[in-house]
Design an enzyme around this catalytic site. Sequence first.
Site, PDB file in Angstrom:
ATOM      1  N   LYS A   1       0.847  -1.201   0.000  1.00  0.00           N
ATOM      2  CA  LYS A   1       0.000   0.000   0.000  1.00  0.00           C
ATOM      3  C   LYS A   1       0.881   1.250   0.000  1.00  0.00           C
ATOM      4  O   LYS A   1       0.637   2.201  -0.742  1.00  0.00           O
ATOM      5  CB  LYS A   1      -0.928  -0.004   1.220  1.00  0.00           C
ATOM      6  CG  LYS A   1      -2.044  -1.047   1.117  1.00  0.00           C
ATOM      7  CD  LYS A   1      -2.807  -1.246   2.413  1.00  0.00           C
ATOM      8  CE  LYS A   1      -3.814  -2.393   2.272  1.00  0.00           C
ATOM      9  NZ  LYS A   1      -4.529  -2.714   3.503  1.00  0.00           N
TER      10      LYS A   1
ATOM     11  N   GLN B   1      -4.759  -1.547   9.731  1.00  0.00           N
ATOM     12  CA  GLN B   1      -4.556  -2.831   9.045  1.00  0.00           C
ATOM     13  C   GLN B   1      -5.112  -3.976   9.899  1.00  0.00           C
ATOM     14  O   GLN B   1      -4.771  -4.098  11.072  1.00  0.00           O
ATOM     15  CB  GLN B   1      -3.056  -3.042   8.762  1.00  0.00           C
ATOM     16  CG  GLN B   1      -2.753  -4.311   8.004  1.00  0.00           C
ATOM     17  CD  GLN B   1      -3.324  -4.317   6.578  1.00  0.00           C
ATOM     18  OE1 GLN B   1      -3.317  -3.298   5.887  1.00  0.00           O
ATOM     19  NE2 GLN B   1      -3.839  -5.448   6.138  1.00  0.00           N
TER      20      GLN B   1
ATOM     21  N   ASP C   1     -11.106   2.841   4.117  1.00  0.00           N
ATOM     22  CA  ASP C   1     -11.456   1.429   3.948  1.00  0.00           C
ATOM     23  C   ASP C   1     -12.962   1.249   3.745  1.00  0.00           C
ATOM     24  O   ASP C   1     -13.414   0.168   3.384  1.00  0.00           O
ATOM     25  CB  ASP C   1     -11.022   0.625   5.191  1.00  0.00           C
ATOM     26  CG  ASP C   1      -9.753  -0.188   4.940  1.00  0.00           C
ATOM     27  OD1 ASP C   1      -9.439  -0.445   3.757  1.00  0.00           O
ATOM     28  OD2 ASP C   1      -9.086  -0.555   5.920  1.00  0.00           O
TER      29      ASP C   1
END
Length: 300
Positions: free
Chosen positions: A54, A100, A123
């Site tokens: 990422k 995460q 997200d």
Amino acid sequence: MTARTLDGKALAGRIEDSLRVEVETFSRLEGRAPRLVVVLVGEMAASASYVKSKASAAARVGIDAEVVRVPATADTEALVALVGALARDEQGPADGILVQLPLPGHVDTQRVLDAVPADRDVDGFHPENAGLLSQGRPRFIPCTAAGVQRMLVDAGIETAGKHAVIIGRSDIVGKPLALLLAARGTGGDATVTICHSRSENLAAICRQADILVAAVGKPGLVTAEMVKPGAAVIDVGINRIADPAAKGGSRLVGDVDFASVAEVAGSVSPVPGGVGPLTVAMLLANTLLAAELRMGQGPR
Ligand code: NAD
């Protein structure tokens, strides 16, 4: 092999090319780059490798990405406090905040995720963003679901009126993807069936699918017998399996038995190089959107 391989890596590269131009415009107008802060808790190898990809993808398009590393011993309170501090921009502007997953077992994951404000939630997990998606007016769409839809649209695979079967009902992939494919408009208007661990007659349901998406985490779950000839098969699964012949003694596979399914399907996405790179590309797009919304630019 007869199926067309859906090359997610190449598509992600094209998405990055256009994002790079938009990020450049943003940075010129605002005098700073969009910024993504990723919270990485513990030392899990898979999580560390996702975070690394990422961050390097962000760098490729000019997004400033910072990884905040936290020891695996951190508790829920500490993580909620950290996310709160990030959201107050105490460690620099945080347009997008991503925690995460998975978090260590002793942490209340929901509480930590809920600490990410809806307008920084790249997200797309916040209830407000999930609600907007379910009402057909999405803001931040969960990245993997958005990536799957993008892959279908880019490949010219018709969704309108077609039967899409999704195996997996998680909040991260299966559920938001079902909403996207059933919504009105491009890449939508499908008839959607969600299957899960309690579904009976899975193979028979899958055989009805014009579009079959596997998002489970079980290698070899989808076999050729479960696929209607000519169907599009999208493999979201990421599983590491032992392989003495591979470098390091293991390799990544999806949920689909690629070799046999490719003899029956019209198109199939590989693992690696399928949905994974698109998930990252969609995260970058969400980060730019978060930065634009925050600076009052609005999405272009
Ligand atoms: P999850 O564990 O939250 O959900 C798995 C789902 O599979 C559940 O809804 C469960 O009901 C269903 N399921 C389990 N066993 C089943 C069975 N035998 N038959 C039918 N359904 C069954 O997982 P998730 O977070 O949605 O991730 C699913 C997979 O996708 C994992 O392999 C994960 O690593 C991968 N993933 C990939 C990406 C990507 O970028 N490519 C992103 C997220 C997740």
